[in-house]
Every structure is written in C-alpha cells, then in structure tokens.
Motif scaffolding. Structure first.
Motif, PDB file in Angstrom:
ATOM      1  N   ASP A 130      -4.136  -7.100   6.386  1.00 21.82           N
ATOM      2  CA  ASP A 130      -4.200  -6.726   5.131  1.00 21.82           C
ATOM      3  C   ASP A 130      -2.856  -6.958   4.467  1.00 21.82           C
ATOM      4  O   ASP A 130      -1.782  -7.128   5.125  1.00 21.82           O
ATOM      5  CB  ASP A 130      -4.734  -5.355   4.873  1.00 21.82           C
ATOM      6  CG  ASP A 130      -3.554  -4.160   5.071  1.00 21.82           C
ATOM      7  OD1 ASP A 130      -3.504  -4.075   6.269  1.00 21.82           O
ATOM      8  OD2 ASP A 130      -2.802  -4.251   4.178  1.00 21.82           O
ATOM      9  N   THR A 132      -0.816  -5.708   2.663  1.00 22.36           N
ATOM     10  CA  THR A 132       0.519  -4.590   2.545  1.00 22.36           C
ATOM     11  C   THR A 132       1.156  -4.941   4.012  1.00 22.36           C
ATOM     12  O   THR A 132       2.428  -4.517   3.865  1.00 22.36           O
ATOM     13  CB  THR A 132      -0.062  -3.254   2.290  1.00 22.36           C
ATOM     14  OG1 THR A 132      -1.058  -3.183   0.874  1.00 22.36           O
ATOM     15  CG2 THR A 132       0.973  -2.099   2.343  1.00 22.36           C
ATOM     16  N   ALA A 135       3.075  -7.924   4.061  1.00 22.48           N
ATOM     17  CA  ALA A 135       4.226  -7.701   3.487  1.00 22.48           C
ATOM     18  C   ALA A 135       5.334  -6.761   4.212  1.00 22.48           C
ATOM     19  O   ALA A 135       6.573  -7.272   4.262  1.00 22.48           O
ATOM     20  CB  ALA A 135       4.026  -7.132   2.086  1.00 22.48           C
ATOM     21  N   PRO A 191      -2.758   0.502   8.417  1.00 28.01           N
ATOM     22  CA  PRO A 191      -3.102   1.199   7.217  1.00 28.01           C
ATOM     23  C   PRO A 191      -3.681   2.267   7.647  1.00 28.01           C
ATOM     24  O   PRO A 191      -3.788   3.265   6.988  1.00 28.01           O
ATOM     25  CB  PRO A 191      -4.166   0.225   6.654  1.00 28.01           C
ATOM     26  CG  PRO A 191      -3.654  -1.176   7.257  1.00 28.01           C
ATOM     27  CD  PRO A 191      -3.151  -1.008   8.546  1.00 28.01           C
ATOM     28  N   ARG A 194      -0.920   5.114   9.570  1.00 22.58           N
ATOM     29  CA  ARG A 194       0.534   5.021   8.733  1.00 22.58           C
ATOM     30  C   ARG A 194       1.162   6.246   9.113  1.00 22.58           C
ATOM     31  O   ARG A 194       2.482   6.099   9.131  1.00 22.58           O
ATOM     32  CB  ARG A 194       0.244   4.793   7.180  1.00 22.58           C
ATOM     33  CG  ARG A 194       1.661   4.503   6.740  1.00 22.58           C
ATOM     34  CD  ARG A 194       1.267   4.095   5.274  1.00 22.58           C
ATOM     35  NE  ARG A 194       0.473   2.866   5.064  1.00 22.58           N
ATOM     36  CZ  ARG A 194      -0.092   2.632   3.969  1.00 22.58           C
ATOM     37  NH1 ARG A 194      -0.097   3.201   2.767  1.00 22.58           N
ATOM     38  NH2 ARG A 194      -0.751   1.379   3.859  1.00 22.58           N
TER      39      ARG A 194
END
Length: 304
Positions: A130, A132, A135, A191, A194
């Motif tokens: 994903d 996020t 990144a 995700p 976390r």
C-alpha cells in the motif's frame, strides 16, 4: 584485533548457534531471479558484480522465502541493488549525494544510472504494497543514504567526535532491510501490525546492526579501510578499551535484541522472525562474501 576475537571462542559459539539451521530454500527461483537481474542491470547501464547478485538472491531466499515469483523478483531486485549501491556510495560520497537529490527533490535534478534504477525498483515493488508502507520504505532507504554521507566524515583515528552509534542507525539500512518482512505474510503486514513494528523496530535495527558488525569484522579487516570505519573499531579507540571488549558488547547487544524481537512477536509471527534472524547469521558464515571459510574451512560454502 582479529586474533583476539578468534582466540576468545565467541565466533565458534555463534557458528554453533547456526548449525541446526537447515531450511528449505527455493534455489531455482533464486537462480532465475539472478539471471533476470543480470540482464536488467545491463539494460539500465548499472554495474553490479555477478557475485553480489548471486549472493544476495540466495540471502533473500534464505531469510524471506516468498512463494509468489513476481514478488520474489521485486524483493530480490531491491536487496541486490541496495547492497551494491551501499558499497558504491561508501567509497563515492558524490554518488550518494546524486542518489539522495534524485530521490528526495522535486523536479529535474542531477541523476545517474543508479538513481534511475532506484526509481525503477521502487516502482516495481509498489504493486505489492500500500502507498503508506511504500512511503515509509522509501524513507528508510534515503535515510540510509544520508547515513553513508555521515560515515564518509569518519577519521581513522576516531578523533572526529562523530557518534558512530547514531550514524549506524542510519547507514546500516537496517530499518529498510528488516521491514522487508512486511512481504512475508499477513501476520507481518505493516498496516495490519503497526503496533508490533512500532514496538519491535528499534530491536530489529539493533540486531541487524550488531550482528552485521560482529559477523563482518573479518571481511572488513581483510579490506582494511572498511575496518577503520567500523563501529566496533571506533568504539574501542574512542573509549580506549580492548577491541575484544567492544566486540563482545556488540555481540551481547545483538543477542539481547534477538530475544526481545521474539518476545514481542505473536505465535504466528515468531517463526518468520526467527528464520530471518537465524538465516542472517547462517548466510554470513557460509557465503563467500564474508570469507569465513578462510579461517574455518569446515564451513560449507553456499552458492547458487
């Protein structure tokens, strides 16, 4: 300094810890990926030694087995190229600057074949994660390039007042390497987990940094220049303690981090994490890159 460590028996103890490790490894997948990457590197005009490609695809297969061939190739691409670009930038800070600008500044900027390939490798792995996580993954990579620039300022006498422990958190790429386990399965998906990664990542980094330092010291001593930049050597000089004492501290710290990572893990996560860390040590001892066979000829060398 090397002799003091070898005479201590600490290396023999580490070898003994890895002896029970005998996992199934998809060597066919690793060979196929190495062949594909060799062709791809040439097409991009980047230079990656064949030994690096072979060694690191084997390393990934040992540490993070992936059933999906497309995902395995995407990870092998990242592991191989990052290992190589780390070596390149450690001896060419100007290239590290080009790579950092190319990845972190908007608009056109100075580039290089390495910088262009880095964009390609992240584009290819983006299909499997994903935005996020991607990144964060990129951030960890470019943080490490920043660490390489800091390491370039080290002096051989360790008289520069630069905190090598702080720099090591950056230049070891360890956040980047360990979070590759995100791809091992849903139980380690960033995700979804976390809280685990937030709690464990500092120990994950400590394990990789300490274990790599203690397992790489012979290869670095043969090289010479790399040894002088190593954290263990700089600690022994800056604190005026025997090299063996500094070495033992890193080993003890690495083993403590290993135990803490496993303590934080769930029953489902623990086998993946244990394999990752045990295979990391096993690969160092049995891979030609680290030259342990020079001293311990009984260690079987592994290759693809």
């Amino acid at each position: 300094m090397v002799a003091s460590v070898l005479a201590s028996g600490l290396v023999d103890e580490m070898i003994a810890l890895t002896e029970p490790f005998d996992p199934l490894v998809d060597l066919d997948q690793a060979r196929a990926d190495a062949a594909l990457l060799t062709i791809e590197f040439a097409a991009f005009g980047v230079t990656v030694p064949a030994a690096t490609t072979n060694n690191i695809t084997l390393m990934r297969a040992l540490m993070v087995p992936i059933a999906d061939d497309a995902l395995a190739l995407a990870l092998d691409r990242i592991w191989v190229f990052t290992t190589n670009v780390d070596d390149v930038c450690c001896h060419d800070p100007a290239e590290a600057e080009v790579i950092l600008r190319g990845g972190m500044l908007p608009g056109p900027c100075a580039s290089s074949p390495n910088a262009r390939y880095i964009r390609h490798m992240f584009d290819e792995v983006a299909r499997f994660c994903d935005p996020t996580f991607l990144a964060a993954f990129k951030t960890f990579f470019y943080n490490a390039i920043t660490g390489v620039l800091m390491e370039a300022e080290f002096t051989p006498e360790a008289s520069d007042e630069i905190d090598s422990d702080f720099v090591r958190v950056f230049n070891g790429f360890s956040q980047f390497w360990f979070t590759s386990l995100h791809f091992a399965g849903p139980c380690l998906s960033a995700p979804r987990n976390r809280a685990f990664w937030s709690a464990a990542l500092s120990s994950c980094v400590a394990f990789l940094n300490d274990a790599n330092d203690v397992l790489s010291f012979y290869k670095e001593a043969v090289h010479g220049e790399d040894f002088l930049a190593s954290r263990i050597y700089r600690r022994s000089v800056s604190e005026n303690i025997p090299y063996l004492a500094a070495y033992r501290r890193s080993l003890d710290s690495g083993l403590a981090a290993y135990r803490r990572v496993l303590d934080l893990a769930t029953d489902e996560q623990r086998p993946h994490l244990n394999r990752y860390m045990t295979a990391f040590a096993y690969w160092h001892f049995h891979c030609r890159r680290y030259r342990w066979h020079d001293i311990y000829p009984g260690l079987t060398q592994i290759d693809i």
